[in-house]
Structure formats: structure tokens, C-alpha cells
Scaffold this motif. Structure first.
Motif, PDB file in Angstrom:
ATOM      1  N   THR A 144       0.836  -1.196   0.000  1.00 48.60           N
ATOM      2  CA  THR A 144       0.000   0.000   0.000  1.00 48.60           C
ATOM      3  C   THR A 144       0.875   1.251   0.000  1.00 48.60           C
ATOM      4  O   THR A 144       2.068   1.182   0.304  1.00 48.60           O
ATOM      5  CB  THR A 144      -0.884   0.007   1.250  1.00 48.60           C
ATOM      6  N   SER A 145       0.258   2.388  -0.278  1.00 47.95           N
ATOM      7  CA  SER A 145       1.022   3.640  -0.419  1.00 47.95           C
ATOM      8  C   SER A 145       1.907   3.960   0.787  1.00 47.95           C
ATOM      9  O   SER A 145       3.072   4.323   0.606  1.00 47.95           O
ATOM     10  CB  SER A 145       0.073   4.803  -0.711  1.00 47.95           C
ATOM     11  N   ILE A 198       5.032   2.148   0.595  1.00 43.49           N
ATOM     12  CA  ILE A 198       5.887   2.444  -0.562  1.00 43.49           C
ATOM     13  C   ILE A 198       6.815   3.619  -0.256  1.00 43.49           C
ATOM     14  O   ILE A 198       7.999   3.583  -0.564  1.00 43.49           O
ATOM     15  CB  ILE A 198       5.006   2.719  -1.816  1.00 43.49           C
ATOM     16  N   SER A 199       6.275   4.679   0.360  1.00 41.58           N
ATOM     17  CA  SER A 199       7.108   5.844   0.700  1.00 41.58           C
ATOM     18  C   SER A 199       6.631   6.480   1.996  1.00 41.58           C
ATOM     19  O   SER A 199       5.435   6.688   2.181  1.00 41.58           O
ATOM     20  CB  SER A 199       7.058   6.881  -0.426  1.00 41.58           C
ATOM     21  N   PHE A 241       4.170   9.588   1.928  1.00 46.15           N
ATOM     22  CA  PHE A 241       2.707   9.481   1.865  1.00 46.15           C
ATOM     23  C   PHE A 241       2.094   9.831   3.225  1.00 46.15           C
ATOM     24  O   PHE A 241       1.235  10.707   3.341  1.00 46.15           O
ATOM     25  CB  PHE A 241       2.308   8.068   1.428  1.00 46.15           C
ATOM     26  N   ASN A 253      -6.780   4.854   4.388  1.00 45.38           N
ATOM     27  CA  ASN A 253      -6.202   4.483   3.099  1.00 45.38           C
ATOM     28  C   ASN A 253      -6.497   3.015   2.835  1.00 45.38           C
ATOM     29  O   ASN A 253      -6.156   2.153   3.658  1.00 45.38           O
ATOM     30  CB  ASN A 253      -4.681   4.706   3.103  1.00 45.38           C
ATOM     31  N   TYR A 289      -9.177   3.208  -4.288  1.00 48.24           N
ATOM     32  CA  TYR A 289      -9.125   3.154  -5.738  1.00 48.24           C
ATOM     33  C   TYR A 289     -10.483   2.817  -6.313  1.00 48.24           C
ATOM     34  O   TYR A 289     -11.247   2.039  -5.750  1.00 48.24           O
ATOM     35  CB  TYR A 289      -8.036   2.197  -6.220  1.00 48.24           C
ATOM     36  N   GLN A 311      -5.060  10.660  -6.873  1.00 46.63           N
ATOM     37  CA  GLN A 311      -4.010  10.670  -5.846  1.00 46.63           C
ATOM     38  C   GLN A 311      -2.743  11.397  -6.315  1.00 46.63           C
ATOM     39  O   GLN A 311      -2.108  12.112  -5.529  1.00 46.63           O
ATOM     40  CB  GLN A 311      -3.667   9.213  -5.473  1.00 46.63           C
ATOM     41  N   ARG A 319       5.888   6.049  -8.290  1.00 38.58           N
ATOM     42  CA  ARG A 319       4.877   4.985  -8.253  1.00 38.58           C
ATOM     43  C   ARG A 319       3.569   5.517  -7.646  1.00 38.58           C
ATOM     44  O   ARG A 319       2.471   5.187  -8.083  1.00 38.58           O
ATOM     45  CB  ARG A 319       5.418   3.819  -7.432  1.00 38.58           C
ATOM     46  N   LEU A 320       3.677   6.353  -6.620  1.00 37.95           N
ATOM     47  CA  LEU A 320       2.473   6.905  -5.988  1.00 37.95           C
ATOM     48  C   LEU A 320       1.741   7.882  -6.894  1.00 37.95           C
ATOM     49  O   LEU A 320       0.522   8.021  -6.805  1.00 37.95           O
ATOM     50  CB  LEU A 320       2.841   7.624  -4.681  1.00 37.95           C
ATOM     51  N   MET A 364      -0.092   4.363  -9.579  1.00 34.02           N
ATOM     52  CA  MET A 364      -1.204   4.563  -8.640  1.00 34.02           C
ATOM     53  C   MET A 364      -1.794   5.970  -8.693  1.00 34.02           C
ATOM     54  O   MET A 364      -2.735   6.285  -7.968  1.00 34.02           O
ATOM     55  CB  MET A 364      -0.717   4.274  -7.218  1.00 34.02           C
TER      56      MET A 364
END
Ligand code: SAH
Length: 321
Positions: free
Chosen positions: A20-21, A24-25, A28, A121, A200, A257, A291-292, A298
Motif C-alpha cells: 500500500t502507499s 511504498i514511501s 505518503f 487508506n 481506488y 491521488q 509509483r504513488l 497509482m
């Protein structure tokens, strides 16, 4: 599906199956923390204020958000009381290691009735949907029975309207998501507050079967692995907007997003973080940000929508409508 996902979240490590976001970073969660701090000011700085997260997973978003808030807005940090809505005992213990001072709830209903800022989220997409199938001029509802679809006649009144459908088309309803948003809307009318929902799905309601199952980060047959694969479905933002407005709350967005995160400084913050890192680490941070936000990843399918008390100011990153 209701039981399948309760079993899944209660017994499996969901993060082996999907990413999930917030995982990932770190940016976020940081951006969502800063969004909450500015939103708190726009709401008139209620103190105390509940900072609530629904479906917090590993607790990563909340930990990143609070770290950013402590630095950027100590007065907001001091006013916040953290409440987490989570049904899985396994994930509660993961959350407790990152957010030790939180109070946990099974549902929104037991969260104290006070001014609040809620974030979620990929929570709504994990709630169970019902699927209706058009058969001639009638509708059936389909269920899973021992790994097979079975259809039973459905009452027209249960099937959502306003979508163009043809023979065999599937129309989905996420009643728990509607109920959650309606309950949130009621609270936001009674108490000052706002909610940021990231998930999403398309902006407009459409017919279509969006149920998908993921195991080990790969799509699998949704029927074959009940309780062992993560089941999700697209979130119908238009339907949820209607549910919130019907209770008197204001709705802002949804916006993609990528647009939301870019407007709130995703790339500037990523660049600052990358400055003191090795080239390989810096490149990983930049890839994660892309990627986000990229449309092909995404950035477009994921949407950000806010609910707030009636007549609240435009919230950061969200055009008022
Ligand atoms: N927000 C996290 C996790 C998303 S996965 C992230 O972005 O990484 C969905 C989360 O919702 C998990 O924490 C799951 O246990 C929780 N969840 C699923 N159904 C729920 C329900 N009915 N009530 C409360 N939490 C639920």
C-alpha cells in the motif's frame, strides 16, 4: 466475502500479498499528517481533537504522519488523541509497536463523539460488496457456494440505479462503506471535523465486476482461496458522495491521488530526503514517489476524497465543488 476477508485479515500477513502507499514511501504518511494539521487550523483548532485512522494496517501511515506533525505543528500534536479502528488482533499488535499511545475500536460507533480528523487508506475497498447480475429485465444476486457462483433472484429495490447495463452485467454495492460514510457524515454535522478517504475506483459509478483477489502480490481466482487471499473491490466514489451529502456533510473531491500528492509537495519532500542518501537509496526514494503519483501506476486510479462539516473551507489539495 464478508467472512472471507475477516478471516484473511485475522490470520494472514496482508503485506506479503499487496503493498500500500504508506509502505511504498514515508512521504505518503507525512503529507497526510500535514494535511491533517492544516485542516485542524481551518476547523478553528479544536482542542482536544481526535486523530482517527480506519484500517491502519501496520500503523505506518499514522507513525509517519505524527512524526511530521510533531515537527511542523507542535500545537496540533499536543491537541491530538489517536484512535484506531481495527478488527484484526494481529494488525492491532503491529500498530501498537508504532503507535503505542493509541486507543483501539472495532467500529466507528465507539469512537468518542468529539471534534475529529479521520484518515483511511485502502479501508473501504476491503469491506464486503454485494454483486447483482442483470438477467433479462430482472436481477439476480450472486453468492459463492463451495467455490462456485450461484445466483438467486433479487428485489429490484436493492439494485443501485443510474448505470447503463446490458444482459449479464454486474452491478456492485458496498453497503458497509455506505454505512461508514453515512455515520461519518452524521458526526461531521454534529461535531467539527473532516475525513480524508483514499482508495481506488472510478469517479463515476459504472457497471462491472471489480472483485479481485491478490495472493503473494499476484492476482488469483477470487473464489479459490477464501480466507487466504485479499479480496478487494473498486470504491464507488459517486455513491459514497451521495451517502455523505444525504446526512448533511460537505464533500470535496475526489481528485486523483497523483494530483493531490504532487500539489502537497511529494516531489519536493522526496528530493530533500534523497539529498543525504546514497545514489541507490536516492533512486529508490524517487521511484517510490513516482509509483504513488504516475498516471500509469497509482496516481490516477487511486482517488482522494474529503468529507467535512457543512460549509467548511476548501481543504488542502482538494478543489471545492
Ligand atoms: N491502511 C493500511 C492498510 C490497508 S488494508 C495501509 O494503507 O497500509 C485494510 C485494513 O483495514 C487492515 O488494517 C484491515 O485489518 C482493516 N479492516 C478490514 N476490514 C475491517 C473492518 N470491517 N473494520 C475495521 N478494520 C478493518
Amino acid at each position: 466475502m464478508a467472512r472471507a476477508n475477516a478471516i484473511y485479515y485475522g490470520t494472514q500477513d496482508p503485506f506479503a500479498d499487496f503493498t500500500t502507499s504508506p509502505e511504498i514511501s514515508q512521504v505518503f504518511g507525512e503529507i497526510i499528517g500535514l494535511w491533517a494539521a492544516v485542516t485542524w487550523q481551518l476547523l478553528g483548532c479544536p482542542d482536544p481533537v481526535l486523530l482517527v485512522e480506519a484500517g491502519p494496517g501496520r500503523g505506518t501511515l499514522m507513525a509517519d504522519a505524527r512524526r511530521a506533525v510533531r515537527l511542523a505543528s507542535p500545537s496540533f500534536a499536543a491537541a491530538t488523541r489517536v484512535h484506531l479502528i481495527e478488527t484484526s488482533a494481529r494488525l492491532r499488535s503491529a500498530q501498537a509497536s508504532r503507535v503505542p499511545d493509541a486507543t483501539w475500536h472495532d467500529t466507528l460507533a465507539s469512537v468518542p463523539d468529539q471534534p475529529m480528523i479521520l484518515v483511511a487508506n485502502e479501508f473501504l475497498d476491503a469491506l464486503p460488496i454485494r454483486q447483482f447480475v442483470r438477467r433479462g429485465s430482472d436481477w439476480t444476486e450472486r453468492f459463492v457456494d463451495r467455490g462456485q457462483w450461484v445466483e438467486q433472484p433479487a428485489a429490484d429495490a436493492e439494485v443501485p440505479t443510474g448505470r447503463a447495463t446490458a444482459e449479464g452485467d454486474v452491478v456492485e454495492v458496498n453497503q458497509p462503506a455506505r454505512d461508514f460514510v453515512a455515520a461519518l457524515g452524521e458526526r461531521l454535522v454534529r461535531q467539527r471535523g473532516a475525513a480524508l478517504l483514499v482508495d481506488y475506483g472510478p469517479e463515476r459509478s459504472a457497471a462491472g465486476d471489480s472483485l479481485q483477489a491478490l495472493a503473494q502480490k499476484r492476482p488469483v481466482d477470487p473464489l479459490a482461496h477464501a480466507g487466504a487471499a485479499d479480496l478487494t473491490a473498486h470504491v464507488d466514489f459517486a455513491d459514497l458522495t451521495g451517502a455523505a451529502r444525504a446526512r448533511g456533510a460537505s464533500v470535496q473531491g475526489p481528485v486523483p491521488q497523483g494530483a493531490f500528492l504532487t500539489a502537497l509537495g511529494l516531489f519536493q519532500r522526496t528530493e530533500r530526503l534523497a539529498r543525504n542518501r546514497t545514489p541507490a537509496e536516492a533512486s529508490a526514494l524517487n521511484q517510490a514517489a513516482k509509483r504513488l503519483a504516475d498516471t500509469a501506476a497509482m496516481g490516477q486510479l487511486f482517488k482522494v476524497m474529503a468529507l467535512c462539516s457543512p460549509a467548511c473551507a476548501p481543504l488542502p489539495g482538494l478543489p471545492d465543488r
